[in-house]
Design a protein around this motif. Structure first.
Motif, PDB file in Angstrom:
ATOM      1  N   LYS A   1      42.614  27.177 -35.493  1.00 31.61           N
ATOM      2  CA  LYS A   1      43.090  28.126 -36.307  1.00 31.61           C
ATOM      3  C   LYS A   1      44.079  28.575 -36.183  1.00 31.61           C
ATOM      4  N   ALA A   2      43.926  28.889 -34.127  1.00 35.14           N
ATOM      5  CA  ALA A   2      45.233  29.755 -33.953  1.00 35.14           C
ATOM      6  C   ALA A   2      46.050  29.215 -33.587  1.00 35.14           C
ATOM      7  N   GLY A   3      46.141  27.853 -33.278  1.00 39.85           N
ATOM      8  CA  GLY A   3      46.991  26.705 -32.528  1.00 39.85           C
ATOM      9  C   GLY A   3      47.543  26.867 -31.410  1.00 39.85           C
ATOM     10  N   ASP A   4      46.295  27.360 -30.594  1.00 35.15           N
ATOM     11  CA  ASP A   4      45.727  27.662 -29.395  1.00 35.15           C
ATOM     12  C   ASP A   4      45.786  26.461 -28.521  1.00 35.15           C
ATOM     13  N   ALA A   5      45.277  25.779 -29.467  1.00 33.04           N
ATOM     14  CA  ALA A   5      44.600  24.568 -28.715  1.00 33.04           C
ATOM     15  C   ALA A   5      44.950  23.011 -27.509  1.00 33.04           C
ATOM     16  N   PRO A   6      44.876  23.160 -26.346  1.00 35.79           N
ATOM     17  CA  PRO A   6      45.327  21.809 -26.151  1.00 35.79           C
ATOM     18  C   PRO A   6      45.418  20.677 -26.556  1.00 35.79           C
ATOM     19  N   ALA A   7      46.913  20.300 -26.546  1.00 34.51           N
ATOM     20  CA  ALA A   7      45.988  18.452 -26.682  1.00 34.51           C
ATOM     21  C   ALA A   7      45.756  17.820 -26.349  1.00 34.51           C
ATOM     22  N   ASP A   8      46.235  18.164 -25.059  1.00 33.80           N
ATOM     23  CA  ASP A   8      45.208  17.152 -24.646  1.00 33.80           C
ATOM     24  C   ASP A   8      43.631  16.404 -24.547  1.00 33.80           C
TER      25      ASP A   8
END
Length: 232
Positions: free
Chosen positions: A103-110
């Motif tokens: 939700k905060a946009g901090d999740a690692p894409a990998d």
């Protein structure tokens, strides 16, 4: 003189090899684990094998087999329920934290791609593989959620108990009809995380652990009852 660093490292490698053999069913409850045999199989001396066996005994993974030595501890339904009661709360915490990161946009894409890949694989009958792969991907899914939570304490606390969960997963997934529902639940948990919904993610993760505990405990209790009847 032998460098100190070598012995602990070798003991850990021997322990991990024995654990792997327990999880994949090579060593089963009631079968004697002989130091000489293990040392010969692994191509090491008896000392690191002895140390590894003692470590596994302290963890409750091995138990005394009368005067014959050690054997794999049975999976007890009550103990498994106790472990899942704790793990369910940790899984819920991890899922909620992961959803908040998304939700905060901090999740690692990998990590997100890794989880998506695991779900895609296990929802495709042509790619799902057999029992060993089912257990491997199930563990990988939950560990990836722990990593996505960004709270390393969760994984650190869960790690010592994963051998018990892996054994319970193996016991449960030996019944092929459980595989599909398990991965539908995984997909629902991840969908809530992806949507950035921590409340739903926590609820679904907790329900998943509770279902796993109930399902596996029922299967174990049925086996215990059957064995008790045969002994009479």
């Amino acid at each position: 003189m032998k460098p100190f660093a070598q012995e602990p490292a070798l003991t850990e490698r021997v322990r991990d090899a024995i654990l792997g053999a327990i999880v994949d069913g090579t060593f089963r409850t009631g079968e004697r684990l002989a130091q000489e045999d293990l040392a010969q199989r692994l191509g090491v001396s008896r000392q690191p094998v002895s140390h590894a066996l003692n470590l596994l005994k302290e963890q409750g993974i091995l138990v005394e087999l009368g005067r014959k030595g050690l054997t794999v501890a049975p999976i007890e339904a009550e103990r498994l329920h106790q472990l899942y009661a704790v793990r369910g709360r940790m899984d819920a915490l991890a899922a909620g934290l992961a959803a908040r990161r998304v939700k905060a946009g901090d999740a690692p894409a990998d990590i997100l791609r890794e989880i998506e890949g695991l779900i895609a694989e296990q929802n495709d009958p042509k790619r799902a593989g057999g029992l060993a792969r089912w257990v491997e991907t199930d563990v990988a899914f939950h560990i990836a959620i722990y990593r996505l939570s960004a709270n390393p304490v969760i994984e650190e606390m869960a790690r010592p108990q994963w051998v018990h969960f892996r054994r319970s997963m193996q016991a449960s997934l030996e019944q092929p009809e459980t595989h599909g529902p398990v991965w539908k639940q995984h997909k629902a948990i991840f969908s809530a995380i992806r949507a950035g919904d921590p409340v739903a993610a926590e609820r679904l993760a907790l329900e998943h652990a509770e279902h796993a505990a109930d399902r596996t405990s029922a299967w174990l209790k049925a086996g215990e009852k059957k064995r008790g009847g045969l002994q009479k």
